[in-house]
Scaffold this motif. Structure first.
Motif, PDB file in Angstrom:
ATOM      1  N   LEU A   9     -41.475 -12.826 -27.894  1.00 45.11           N
ATOM      2  CA  LEU A   9     -41.377 -11.371 -27.944  1.00 45.11           C
ATOM      3  C   LEU A   9     -40.176 -10.928 -27.124  1.00 45.11           C
ATOM      4  N   LYS A  10     -39.319 -10.100 -27.703  1.00 46.59           N
ATOM      5  CA  LYS A  10     -38.122  -9.678 -27.001  1.00 46.59           C
ATOM      6  C   LYS A  10     -37.719  -8.291 -27.479  1.00 46.59           C
ATOM      7  N   GLN A  39     -37.870  -3.711 -30.734  1.00 42.20           N
ATOM      8  CA  GLN A  39     -38.761  -4.831 -30.400  1.00 42.20           C
ATOM      9  C   GLN A  39     -38.688  -5.892 -31.496  1.00 42.20           C
ATOM     10  N   ILE A  41     -39.909  -9.995 -32.623  1.00 34.92           N
ATOM     11  CA  ILE A  41     -40.666 -11.231 -32.414  1.00 34.92           C
ATOM     12  C   ILE A  41     -40.070 -12.288 -33.331  1.00 34.92           C
ATOM     13  N   ASP A  61     -40.566  -0.881 -22.682  1.00 40.71           N
ATOM     14  CA  ASP A  61     -40.833  -1.983 -23.617  1.00 40.71           C
ATOM     15  C   ASP A  61     -42.324  -2.267 -23.772  1.00 40.71           C
ATOM     16  N   SER A  62     -43.056  -2.213 -22.663  1.00 38.67           N
ATOM     17  CA  SER A  62     -44.493  -2.483 -22.736  1.00 38.67           C
ATOM     18  C   SER A  62     -45.218  -1.398 -23.527  1.00 38.67           C
ATOM     19  N   GLY A  86     -43.443 -13.648 -23.564  1.00 35.34           N
ATOM     20  CA  GLY A  86     -42.714 -12.429 -23.218  1.00 35.34           C
ATOM     21  C   GLY A  86     -42.339 -12.411 -21.757  1.00 35.34           C
ATOM     22  N   ASP A  87     -41.392 -11.555 -21.387  1.00 37.08           N
ATOM     23  CA  ASP A  87     -40.972 -11.521 -19.990  1.00 37.08           C
ATOM     24  C   ASP A  87     -41.892 -10.620 -19.171  1.00 37.08           C
ATOM     25  N   TYR A  90     -44.015  -7.088 -19.682  1.00 31.07           N
ATOM     26  CA  TYR A  90     -45.266  -6.991 -20.420  1.00 31.07           C
ATOM     27  C   TYR A  90     -46.443  -7.407 -19.546  1.00 31.07           C
ATOM     28  N   LEU A  96     -50.593 -13.213 -24.754  1.00 31.68           N
ATOM     29  CA  LEU A  96     -49.234 -12.931 -24.311  1.00 31.68           C
ATOM     30  C   LEU A  96     -48.993 -13.570 -22.945  1.00 31.68           C
ATOM     31  N   THR A  98     -46.761 -14.449 -19.809  1.00 28.08           N
ATOM     32  CA  THR A  98     -45.639 -13.905 -19.035  1.00 28.08           C
ATOM     33  C   THR A  98     -45.346 -14.841 -17.868  1.00 28.08           C
ATOM     34  N   ARG A 119     -37.758 -18.524 -23.776  1.00 27.04           N
ATOM     35  CA  ARG A 119     -37.321 -17.168 -24.135  1.00 27.04           C
ATOM     36  C   ARG A 119     -35.852 -17.108 -24.545  1.00 27.04           C
TER      37      ARG A 119
END
Length: 208
Positions: A9-10, A39, A41, A61-62, A86-87, A90, A96, A98, A119
Protein backbone atom coordinates in the motif's frame (compact mmCIF):
# COMPACT_ATOMS: atom_id res chain seq x y z
CA UNK A 1 6.93 -21.48 7.27
CA UNK A 2 4.19 -20.46 4.83
CA UNK A 3 2.98 -16.87 4.81
CA UNK A 4 -0.05 -15.27 3.24
CA UNK A 5 0.27 -13.38 -0.02
CA UNK A 6 1.03 -9.72 0.46
CA UNK A 7 0.45 -6.47 -1.39
CA UNK A 8 2.04 -3.07 -0.90
CA UNK A 9 0.00 0.00 0.00
CA UNK A 10 1.46 3.35 -1.01
CA UNK A 11 0.45 6.91 -1.78
CA UNK A 12 1.95 9.59 -3.95
CA UNK A 13 1.30 13.27 -4.54
CA UNK A 14 0.30 14.42 -8.02
CA UNK A 15 0.75 18.10 -8.77
CA UNK A 16 -2.33 19.91 -10.02
CA UNK A 17 -1.33 23.28 -11.45
CA UNK A 18 -4.69 24.90 -12.17
CA UNK A 19 -7.19 25.21 -9.33
CA UNK A 20 -9.83 27.87 -8.81
CA UNK A 21 -12.84 28.44 -6.63
CA UNK A 22 -13.64 28.52 -2.90
CA UNK A 23 -12.57 24.90 -2.34
CA UNK A 24 -9.12 25.26 -3.91
CA UNK A 25 -7.31 25.38 -0.54
CA UNK A 26 -8.29 21.82 0.35
CA UNK A 27 -5.95 20.75 -2.45
CA UNK A 28 -2.96 22.45 -0.83
CA UNK A 29 -0.83 19.68 0.69
CA UNK A 30 1.50 19.83 3.67
CA UNK A 31 4.36 20.86 1.38
CA UNK A 32 2.49 23.98 0.35
CA UNK A 33 1.48 23.28 -3.25
CA UNK A 34 -1.79 22.15 -4.80
CA UNK A 35 -2.12 18.44 -5.51
CA UNK A 36 -4.15 15.27 -5.54
CA UNK A 37 -3.29 12.55 -3.05
CA UNK A 38 -3.37 9.18 -4.80
CA UNK A 39 -3.56 5.79 -3.07
CA UNK A 40 -2.06 2.80 -4.87
CA UNK A 41 -1.85 -0.90 -4.03
CA UNK A 42 0.53 -3.06 -6.07
CA UNK A 43 1.93 -6.56 -5.98
CA UNK A 44 5.49 -7.83 -6.20
CA UNK A 45 5.30 -7.85 -10.00
CA UNK A 46 4.89 -4.03 -10.07
CA UNK A 47 1.28 -4.45 -11.14
CA UNK A 48 -1.24 -1.90 -9.84
CA UNK A 49 -4.09 -3.76 -8.18
CA UNK A 50 -6.09 -0.86 -6.79
CA UNK A 51 -6.05 2.92 -7.15
CA UNK A 52 -7.94 5.80 -5.54
CA UNK A 53 -7.47 9.24 -7.12
CA UNK A 54 -10.35 11.31 -5.77
CA UNK A 55 -8.83 12.94 -2.68
CA UNK A 56 -7.39 16.49 -2.49
CA UNK A 57 -3.79 16.98 -1.40
CA UNK A 58 -4.62 18.00 2.19
CA UNK A 59 -6.22 14.61 2.91
CA UNK A 60 -4.28 12.39 5.30
CA UNK A 61 -3.23 9.06 3.83
CA UNK A 62 -4.77 7.01 6.63
CA UNK A 63 -8.10 8.82 6.13
CA UNK A 64 -8.01 7.87 2.46
CA UNK A 65 -7.51 4.22 3.32
CA UNK A 66 -10.17 4.15 6.04
CA UNK A 67 -12.70 5.49 3.55
CA UNK A 68 -11.72 3.28 0.63
CA UNK A 69 -13.66 0.35 -0.76
CA UNK A 70 -10.56 -1.86 -0.61
CA UNK A 71 -10.34 -1.32 3.16
CA UNK A 72 -13.93 -2.46 3.53
CA UNK A 73 -13.14 -5.57 1.51
CA UNK A 74 -10.24 -6.42 3.80
CA UNK A 75 -12.47 -5.81 6.81
CA UNK A 76 -14.96 -8.27 5.31
CA UNK A 77 -12.16 -10.84 4.94
CA UNK A 78 -12.64 -11.10 1.18
CA UNK A 79 -8.92 -11.81 0.72
CA UNK A 80 -8.68 -14.58 3.33
CA UNK A 81 -5.35 -14.20 5.14
CA UNK A 82 -3.64 -11.87 2.65
CA UNK A 83 -1.94 -8.81 4.13
CA UNK A 84 -1.03 -5.30 3.07
CA UNK A 85 2.40 -3.77 3.65
CA UNK A 86 2.14 -0.07 4.54
CA UNK A 87 4.27 2.56 6.22
CA UNK A 88 3.79 4.13 9.63
CA UNK A 89 1.12 6.64 8.58
CA UNK A 90 -1.36 3.75 8.66
CA UNK A 91 -2.78 1.94 11.67
CA UNK A 92 -1.63 -1.60 12.38
CA UNK A 93 -4.29 -4.28 11.90
CA UNK A 94 -4.54 -8.00 11.20
CA UNK A 95 -4.44 -7.31 7.46
CA UNK A 96 -2.15 -4.24 7.40
CA UNK A 97 1.44 -4.66 8.56
CA UNK A 98 3.29 -1.48 9.54
CA UNK A 99 6.88 -1.00 10.76
CA UNK A 100 7.68 -1.14 14.46
CA UNK A 101 8.19 2.27 16.04
CA UNK A 102 11.16 1.25 18.19
CA UNK A 103 12.55 -2.19 17.36
CA UNK A 104 14.40 -3.66 20.34
CA UNK A 105 15.27 -7.26 19.55
CA UNK A 106 17.28 -8.45 16.52
CA UNK A 107 14.13 -10.16 15.23
CA UNK A 108 12.19 -6.90 15.40
CA UNK A 109 14.99 -5.07 13.63
CA UNK A 110 15.04 -7.72 10.89
CA UNK A 111 11.25 -7.44 10.56
CA UNK A 112 11.57 -3.67 10.07
CA UNK A 113 14.36 -3.97 7.53
CA UNK A 114 12.44 -6.56 5.55
CA UNK A 115 9.30 -4.43 5.77
CA UNK A 116 11.07 -1.34 4.44
CA UNK A 117 12.85 -3.21 1.64
CA UNK A 118 9.51 -4.71 0.57
CA UNK A 119 7.93 -1.27 0.36
CA UNK A 120 10.55 -0.23 -2.19
CA UNK A 121 8.58 -2.37 -4.66
CA UNK A 122 5.81 0.22 -4.47
CA UNK A 123 8.36 3.01 -4.90
CA UNK A 124 9.64 1.30 -8.04
CA UNK A 125 6.10 0.73 -9.36
CA UNK A 126 5.17 4.38 -8.97
CA UNK A 127 8.54 5.46 -10.35
CA UNK A 128 8.15 3.40 -13.53
CA UNK A 129 4.54 4.53 -13.92
CA UNK A 130 5.47 8.22 -13.58
CA UNK A 131 8.42 7.85 -15.94
CA UNK A 132 6.27 6.19 -18.57
CA UNK A 133 3.66 8.96 -18.25
CA UNK A 134 5.67 12.09 -17.55
CA UNK A 135 2.53 14.17 -17.02
CA UNK A 136 2.19 12.50 -13.62
CA UNK A 137 5.43 14.20 -12.61
CA UNK A 138 5.13 17.48 -14.49
CA UNK A 139 1.56 18.20 -13.39
CA UNK A 140 -1.84 18.27 -15.04
CA UNK A 141 -3.18 21.48 -16.57
CA UNK A 142 -6.84 20.55 -16.58
CA UNK A 143 -9.92 20.41 -14.39
CA UNK A 144 -9.68 18.26 -11.28
CA UNK A 145 -12.32 15.78 -12.47
CA UNK A 146 -10.42 15.20 -15.70
CA UNK A 147 -7.13 14.90 -13.82
CA UNK A 148 -8.60 12.13 -11.67
CA UNK A 149 -9.67 10.23 -14.79
CA UNK A 150 -6.27 10.70 -16.44
CA UNK A 151 -4.57 9.15 -13.40
CA UNK A 152 -6.75 6.04 -13.59
CA UNK A 153 -6.39 5.72 -17.37
CA UNK A 154 -2.59 5.96 -17.20
CA UNK A 155 -2.63 3.28 -14.48
CA UNK A 156 -4.61 0.99 -16.79
CA UNK A 157 -2.20 1.63 -19.67
CA UNK A 158 0.74 1.08 -17.33
CA UNK A 159 -0.70 -2.31 -16.31
CA UNK A 160 -1.09 -3.30 -19.95
CA UNK A 161 2.59 -2.51 -20.45
CA UNK A 162 3.49 -4.61 -17.39
CA UNK A 163 1.46 -7.56 -18.66
CA UNK A 164 3.21 -7.30 -22.03
CA UNK A 165 6.60 -6.96 -20.33
CA UNK A 166 7.18 -3.67 -22.09
CA UNK A 167 9.88 -2.38 -19.77
CA UNK A 168 11.55 1.02 -19.68
CA UNK A 169 15.24 0.56 -20.45
CA UNK A 170 17.79 1.76 -17.89
CA UNK A 171 15.15 2.66 -15.35
CA UNK A 172 16.77 3.64 -12.06
CA UNK A 173 14.81 2.87 -8.93
CA UNK A 174 14.08 6.14 -7.19
CA UNK A 175 13.09 5.91 -3.54
CA UNK A 176 13.70 9.56 -2.75
CA UNK A 177 10.00 10.17 -2.11
CA UNK A 178 9.68 7.46 0.51
CA UNK A 179 8.02 9.23 3.42
CA UNK A 180 7.99 6.32 5.81
CA UNK A 181 9.51 6.77 9.24
CA UNK A 182 13.08 5.43 9.28
CA UNK A 183 13.92 2.67 11.71
CA UNK A 184 14.11 3.91 15.27
CA UNK A 185 11.92 7.02 15.02
CA UNK A 186 9.09 6.90 17.58
CA UNK A 187 5.58 6.38 16.34
CA UNK A 188 3.40 5.30 19.22
CA UNK A 189 0.44 4.53 16.97
CA UNK A 190 1.93 1.12 16.19
CA UNK A 191 2.77 -0.76 19.40
CA UNK A 192 3.67 -4.45 19.28
CA UNK A 193 0.26 -5.85 20.18
CA UNK A 194 -0.91 -7.52 17.00
CA UNK A 195 -0.78 -11.29 16.78
CA UNK A 196 -0.32 -11.34 12.99
CA UNK A 197 2.63 -8.98 13.21
CA UNK A 198 4.04 -11.01 16.08
CA UNK A 199 3.87 -14.13 13.91
CA UNK A 200 6.16 -12.45 11.40
CA UNK A 201 8.54 -11.30 14.12
CA UNK A 202 8.65 -14.84 15.51
CA UNK A 203 9.54 -16.09 12.04
CA UNK A 204 12.45 -13.66 11.78
CA UNK A 205 13.61 -14.88 15.17
CA UNK A 206 14.06 -18.36 13.69
CA UNK A 207 16.42 -16.91 11.06
CA UNK A 208 18.85 -15.55 13.61
Amino acid sequence: MHFAPYFILKYFILIVLILRGPNAEVYRNRKGFFSLNVQVICNTENYILDIVSRWPGSTHDSHMFRNSFIQQRFENNEFDNAVLIGDSVYSLSNYLMTPLANPITPAEDLYNRSHISTRTIAERTIGIWKRRFAVLTMGLRCKTELAQKIIVVTAILYNIAVLNRDEIVNFENNVANNEANPIGLPDHRNPVNNHVQQTYINYFQTLL
